[in-house]
Design an enzyme around this catalytic site. Structure first.
Site, short mmCIF file in Angstrom:
data_model
loop_
_atom_site.label_atom_id
_atom_site.label_comp_id
_atom_site.label_asym_id
_atom_site.label_seq_id
_atom_site.Cartn_x
_atom_site.Cartn_y
_atom_site.Cartn_z
N LYS A 168 14.16 78.17 30.53
CA LYS A 168 13.94 78.40 32.06
C LYS A 168 13.63 77.04 32.64
O LYS A 168 14.33 76.36 32.88
CB LYS A 168 12.56 79.31 31.86
CG LYS A 168 12.92 80.82 31.01
CD LYS A 168 13.92 81.55 31.62
CE LYS A 168 14.20 82.78 30.67
NZ LYS A 168 13.22 83.34 30.12
N ASP B 190 2.36 82.01 25.72
CA ASP B 190 3.80 81.82 26.40
C ASP B 190 3.44 81.03 27.50
O ASP B 190 3.08 81.73 28.68
CB ASP B 190 4.33 83.13 26.28
CG ASP B 190 5.90 83.04 26.93
OD1 ASP B 190 6.18 82.07 27.59
OD2 ASP B 190 6.46 84.07 26.69
N ARG C 15 19.79 71.29 9.78
CA ARG C 15 18.79 72.33 10.11
C ARG C 15 17.44 71.93 9.84
O ARG C 15 16.34 72.51 10.03
CB ARG C 15 19.39 73.36 9.30
CG ARG C 15 18.30 74.68 9.14
CD ARG C 15 18.84 76.13 8.74
NE ARG C 15 19.75 75.86 7.58
CZ ARG C 15 19.34 75.71 6.42
NH1 ARG C 15 18.12 75.92 5.90
NH2 ARG C 15 20.32 75.66 5.47
N TYR D 112 6.60 89.68 27.98
CA TYR D 112 8.11 89.67 28.07
C TYR D 112 8.81 90.92 27.08
O TYR D 112 8.32 91.07 26.07
CB TYR D 112 8.54 88.22 27.56
CG TYR D 112 10.19 87.92 27.55
CD1 TYR D 112 10.51 87.69 28.90
CD2 TYR D 112 11.04 87.98 26.39
CE1 TYR D 112 12.17 87.63 29.00
CE2 TYR D 112 12.40 87.99 26.45
CZ TYR D 112 12.76 87.77 27.81
OH TYR D 112 14.24 87.21 27.91
C1 LIG Z 1 13.04 84.16 28.85
C2 LIG Z 1 11.57 84.40 28.24
C3 LIG Z 1 11.48 84.63 26.64
C4 LIG Z 1 12.56 84.54 25.89
O1 LIG Z 1 13.34 83.24 25.97
P1 LIG Z 1 15.02 83.19 25.59
O2 LIG Z 1 15.15 81.80 25.79
O3 LIG Z 1 15.59 84.10 26.29
O4 LIG Z 1 15.11 83.74 24.08
C5 LIG Z 1 10.11 84.45 26.52
N1 LIG Z 1 9.02 84.52 27.34
C6 LIG Z 1 9.16 84.52 28.57
C7 LIG Z 1 7.89 84.66 29.57
C8 LIG Z 1 10.45 84.49 29.31
O5 LIG Z 1 10.61 84.62 30.31
#
Ligand SMILES: *Cc1c(COP(=O)(O)O)cnc(C)c1O
Length: 394
Positions: free
Chosen positions: A208, A183, A58, A111
């Protein structure tokens, strides 16, 4: 910062040296929870921070650390941290940068779960937020308060693909000593590098494009300031504990190696699909930064290396028409998430953004007929044929 090569080389080599690991070409998977100390004194030193060396996964794990080093280089940062999910990365960053009574200004359209997190922070910790249109410098300045600590930006915004001018945001934030968090999930560092133009933190859902194969849920944060990243590592990440598993880090490093190649194909395919979607009689408005009629086409060309692989569009008719389209695709998969090899399609109003109250959804431009598509790596002709037959079925 590590010595940098070109991006296409860094995705393969940065942050890892085979000779440090018995010559292993690929970073080894250290699938272990804990590490043995050679002596009591050395154990004491490691806990006191007087000796590098592993303690417990961790706090740090060599496979995860290799990914973090690579990611820092790719995002033009001085440090990076890996998390169990994108939301673990977002929440750790926001909690790290705020105290009770602070204020966050966000781009209007974020998001869905980030929106949920902001509401939770408001209710539990009295950390307020305002969702605002960041179209102009003036609208941003008007929203700033004495206690504004963070400007939180998604660009392109999910799912409307609206862009925010990052250079403008940085200019305003610097005057007021406000941290800018971006983000960067929709772009990945291949298409956009916010830290290079002065933003402070980049957060990712590595689930993603960075993973790219739909087999990992993970998050990453990269920062401009090494001290700030180190502090996050030893506080919010250690004590809240949303760490990434070594195996997930290993998969992500494998995914990263092909990021530029994959992204180029995602972009090529999206261009072909968008050209055709735009002319289809069942399609209303289309939201794709590569479309010359997209209101922020010029900003997209300046800020992003390429327009990306995401397309949103409205179908003509009602919510039922949108749902009929989703029920009619055969090759394209009906699923949330994005950036995978498979083309994915979903309905934001009833799925990813269902937690956002209808009124806020409307403000964000998310209508009941809006469809979001993540264009995959299949043959673009096959993707289009499937989409076309589904559109024709409405
Ligand atoms: C999917 C997503 C998140 C969250 O990510 P997780 O891996 O599902 O927790 C945050 N911001 C954007 C733009 C996303 O597409």
């Amino acid at each position: 910062m590590e010595k940098k090569n070109r991006f296409e080389t860094d995705v393969i080599h940065a942050g890892y040296e085979p000779s440090d690991h018995m010559g292993s070409l690929v970073p080894p998977l250290f699938q272990t929870s804990t590490f043995t100390f050679p002596s009591a004194l050395e154990g004491e030193r490691r806990f006191a921070g007087e000796s590098e060396g592993n303690i417990y996964s961790r706090l740090g794990n060599p496979t995860v650390t290799a990914l973090e080093r690579r990611m820092a280089v790719l995002e033009d940062g001085e440090g990076a941290l890996a998390f169990a999910s994108g939301m673990a990365a977002v929440s750790a960053t926001l909690l790290h940068l705020t105290n009770t009574g602070d204020h966050i200004v966000c781009s209007d359209g974020i998001y869905g779960c980030t929106f949920g997190l902001l509401q939770l922070m408001e209710k539990k910790y009295h950390i307020d937020h305002d969702l605002i249109s960041m179209d102009t410098e003036e609208s941003l300045r008007t929203a700033l308060r004495e206690n504004t600590k963070i400007i939180y930006v998604e660009t392109p915004i999910n799912p409307t693909m609206k862009l925010v001018d990052l250079e403008m945001i940085v200019r305003v934030a610097k005057e007021r000593n406000i941290r800018v968090v971006v983000d960067n999930t929709f772009c990945s560092p291949y298409l956009q590098r916010p830290l290079a133009i002065g933003c402070d933190f980049v957060v990712h859902s590595a689930t993603k494009y960075i993973g790219g194969h739909g087999d990992v849920v993970a998050g990453l944060v990269a920062g401009k300031d090494k001290e700030a990243v180190d502090e996050m590592r030893s506080t919010v990440r250690k004590d809240i504990g949303g760490i990434m598993s070594p195996f997930d880090a290993w998969l992500l490093m494998r995914g990263l190696k092909t990021l530029p190649i994959r992204l180029d194909r995602h972009c090529d395919n999206a261009e072909k699909i968008a050209e055709r979607l735009k002319k289809h009689p069942k399609v209303g408005k289309m939201f794709y930064p590569g479309d010359p009629d997209f209101p922020q086409y010029e900003l997209a060309s300046r800020q992003m290396k390429r327009p990306g692989g995401m397309i949103s569009f409205e179908v003509k008719g009602s919510k039922e028409a949108a749902q009929k389209l989703l029920d009619s695709v055969k090759l394209i998969r009906l699923a949330v998430s994005l950036g995978d090899t498979e083309t994915l399609i979903q309905h934001p109003a009833s799925m990813t953004h269902a937690v956002v109250p209808e009124e806020d959804r409307k403000k964000m431009g998310i209508s009941d007929t809006l469809i979001r598509m993540s264009v995959g790596l299949e043959s673009w002709e096959d993707i289009w044929e499937d989409l076309e037959q589904a559109l024709n079925s409405i």
